[in-house]
Design a protein around this motif. Structure first.
Motif: not given
Length: 307
Positions: A36-44, A149-159, A164-166
């Motif tokens: 489970x990914x979460x994008x946080x406010x530290x950005x390039x 990184x394209x989708x952001x937010x919080x998402x489930x990652x598999x494979x 990725x799925x929000x």
């Protein structure tokens, strides 16, 4: 043909793995993941300028180790440009200026963020109108973390993490992030996982407890369910990371966690004020760089009127 004269700036965020379940390696050598990914406010930020050839320039804050980041065809943003051009049957000339604030080789997917930002910036700069499905497919070719990184937010990652799925996430989460200038090799951490767990289950651990915690919006519930199968091998390779986690938790963090394959350590806090208090305590105890960020934030997106 030059479509417009204005450069395009795209911002992409760091990620934290709230859950990282790792299975035994597949026949192709990759480990199956449930994460489970979460994008946080530290950005390039990646800015694409029209130019006669493709090039990458690097900049960033003074604590970023820019010398360790490739500025040639090995840079993920450069590879993204080549791949996007190949998809459209043309060479994409541009000067890509990468301004880094995401730690390098830190388990926060900074290179993946740059690749995602480059895909979006070049698509806009050259008016390619690449479909979302094609951008995600190209992102998956570049690396397991790039689609998120394209989708952001919080998402489930598999494979490998690239599917990725929000997911539902009703909370605002506050993190203290402690990077380390001495990076950890992701392949080496995975190899050490295999050494420590030679009988690992081919099916990675489920993320259901974490997903349930996200739906509560309660930091204490989330803290209890944070999970990273790569934490033990990372700490075994770098015992100082374990000591840092113990220290942060003794200073009041709800939970400390190695981010991805490390060596960045993240601490979940109850609130913005709590995160600032913890950051101050860690700095006073000798951590040279301590950052505060909230999540979840947007994926790669154009920054209007960027100066």
């Amino acid at each position: 043909m030059i479509v417009g004269t204005q450069p395009v700036t795209v911002r992409a965020a760091a990620k934290v793995n709230l859950h990282l379940g790792v299975g035994a390696p597949r026949d192709d050598g990759f480990h199956p993941l449930t994460t489970v990914y979460q994008a946080v406010g530290l950005c390039d930020d990646v800015t694409a300028h029209h130019d006669d050839e493709l090039s990458v320039e690097l900049g960033g804050t003074d604590w970023i180790d820019l010398a360790s980041v490739a500025a040639d065809e090995d840079n993920l943003a450069h590879r993204a440009a080549v791949l996007l051009g190949r998809h459209h049957g043309r060479d994409l000339a541009a000067r890509l200026v990468v301004e880094k604030a995401i730690p390098v080789a830190g388990g926060l997917a900074g290179g993946s963020a740059d690749a995602a930002a480059a895909l979006v910036a070049l698509d806009r700069l050259h008016d390619l109108r690449t479909s979302d499905d094609d951008l995600l497919r190209l992102a998956a070719e570049l690396g397991s973390d790039v689609p998120f990184s394209l989708i952001g937010g919080t998402a489930l990652g598999t494979g490998r993490g690239e599917i990725v799925e929000p997911v539902a996430d009703v909370g605002t989460w506050w993190w203290v992030i402690v990077p380390d200038r001495d990076g950890l090799s992701t392949p080496e951490v995975y190899r050490h996982f295999d050494r420590l767990f030679p009988d690992a289950d081919p099916t990675p651990p489920s993320a259901e407890a974490l997903l349930s915690a996200l739906r509560t919006g309660q930091p204490v519930s989330l803290a209890r369910s944070l999970h990273n199968d790569l934490q033990e091998p990372a700490i075994d390779l770098r015992p100082d990371l374990g000591r840092l986690i113990d220290h942060g938790e003794s200073e009041g963090a709800l939970r400390g966690l190695v981010s991805g394959s490390g060596p960045t350590v993240v601490f979940l806090c109850e609130s913005a004020d709590h995160s600032r208090d913890l950051a101050g305590a860690l700095m006073r105890s000798g951590s040279p760089v301590v950052l505060v960020a909230n999540g979840a934030v947007a994926g790669a997106h154009v920054v209007p009127d960027h100066v």
